[in-house]
Design a protein around this motif. Structure first.
Motif, short mmCIF file in Angstrom:
data_model
loop_
_atom_site.label_atom_id
_atom_site.label_comp_id
_atom_site.label_asym_id
_atom_site.label_seq_id
_atom_site.Cartn_x
_atom_site.Cartn_y
_atom_site.Cartn_z
N LYS A 96 0.86 -1.14 -0.15
CA LYS A 96 -0.05 0.38 0.20
C LYS A 96 0.95 1.35 -0.42
N SER A 98 4.05 1.94 -1.11
CA SER A 98 4.43 1.84 -2.61
C SER A 98 3.77 2.25 -3.77
N GLN A 99 2.45 2.49 -3.18
CA GLN A 99 1.85 2.62 -4.20
C GLN A 99 0.77 4.09 -3.71
N ASN A 100 1.20 4.77 -2.97
CA ASN A 100 -0.19 5.77 -2.64
C ASN A 100 0.37 7.13 -3.09
N THR A 117 7.39 2.46 -6.80
CA THR A 117 6.94 1.94 -6.99
C THR A 117 7.62 0.81 -8.35
#
Length: 243
Positions: A96, A98-100, A117
Motif C-alpha cells: 500500500k 509503495s502505491q500511495n 513503485t
C-alpha cells in the motif's frame, strides 16, 4: 489461586504459534533494533502487526543465531537484529505504501535512485515475504569496543543511505558501506563500489552466518535465511514479551 490464574493469563498472552520463540528467551545478549516497530524505517512509521519491538523466530533459527553470537562474542562482536518474523499484514502494508503516489525526502534516503513503485519489480520488497515464515532475518554486526552511543534523531536531516557513515543516520553498528534497507546497487552484498574495510565486514558477517547454515540474499547484505526452516507464512501480530 489468584496467582495461578494470573500466571496462566500471562502465559496465554505470550503464547506463540507453531515453533516460534522470542529470541530474547534463547539469547538475550543479541542486540535488537526492530526497525519496523518504529518510525525509523523507509515507510516512516510502525508497520501493521508490529505491536512490539521484539525479534520472533523459529526455534531452530534462534538456536543457530545463539551459536553465531557465541562465536562473535569471542571477537568482541555482537549480532544486531533489524527484523525477524514479519506478519504477512506488514508486507501488505508495504505494498500500500509503495502505491500511495507520494515520495517524501525521508523515504528517498532509503532508495535514492529507485522510485518506490519499482521496489517490488526489482526484488527489493516482496508482497509475500520469507520473513513471515520465521526463517528470514535482517541483521548486522556491532563492534562492542566502539562508541555506539549515537542515536537516530527524527528531527535531523540525514544524507541518503549510500553516503559516508558520518553523514548517514546512525545505526550503532559497524560500517557496512550503506545503511540498513538501502535499495541501491551499493547495498548488494558483493558491491565493488564500497571500500576494502566495508567489504571485509560484509564477508565476515556472511561467513559467520554461513557456518550455521544461513544463506545471504545477494541484493541485501543484511538479509539472511535458513533453508528448510520456513514453511507456511503467518500473520499473527508481534506482541510484547513478558518475563
Amino acid at each position: 489461586m489468584f496467582a495461578v490464574i494470573a500466571s496462566l493469563s500471562s502465559a496465554a498472552a505470550q503464547s506463540l504459534p507453531g515453533d516460534f520463540v522470542y529470541l530474547r528467551d534463547i539469547d538475550p545478549s543479541i542486540i535488537q533494533d526492530i526497525r519496523y516497530a518504529t518510525s525509523n524505517n523507509f515507510v516512516g512509521r510502525p508497520l501493521a502487526g508490529y505491536d512490539a519491538g521484539e525479534c520472533v523466530v523459529k526455534r531452530e533459527v534462534g538456536l543457530r543465531l545463539k551459536a553465531v553470537q557465541q562465536e562473535l562474542a569471542a571477537q568482541n562482536l555482537s549480532l544486531k537484529m533489524f527484523d525477524c518474523y514479519r506478519p504477512a499484514r506488514a508486507s501488505l502494508d508495504m505494498v500500500k505504501w509503495s502505491q500511495n503516489g507520494r515520495e517524501t525526502a525521508s523515504e528517498r534516503r532509503y532508495n535514492p535512485k529507485i522510485a518506490k513503485t519499482e521496489l517490488f519489480r526489482l526484488g527489493y520488497i516482496a508482497s509475500r515475504s520469507q520473513h513471515s515464515t520465521g526463517a528470514a532475518l535482517d541483521l548486522t554486526l556491532v563492534d562492542l569496543r566502539a562508541d555506539n552511543s549515537a542515536k537516530y534523531d527524527p528531527t535531523k536531516t540525514y544524507a541518503d543511505c549510500t553516503a559516508p557513515v558520518e553523514a548517514r543516520a546512525p545505526e550503532g553498528s559497524v560500517d557496512m558501506g550503506t545503511g540498513y534497507d538501502c535499495t541501491d546497487p551499493k547495498g548488494h552484498t558483493a558491491a565493488t563500489s564500497i571500500n576494502a574495510e566495508q567489504r571485509a565486514w560484509r564477508k565476515r558477517l556472511v561467513a559467520a552466518m554461513a557456518r550455521q547454515g544461513f544463506v545471504n540474499y545477494s541484493k541485501e547484505w543484511w538479509h539472511f535465511s535458513l533453508p528448510g526452516a520456513g514453511g507456511a507464512a503467518y500473520d499473527f501480530p508481534i506482541q510484547p514479551r513478558r518475563n
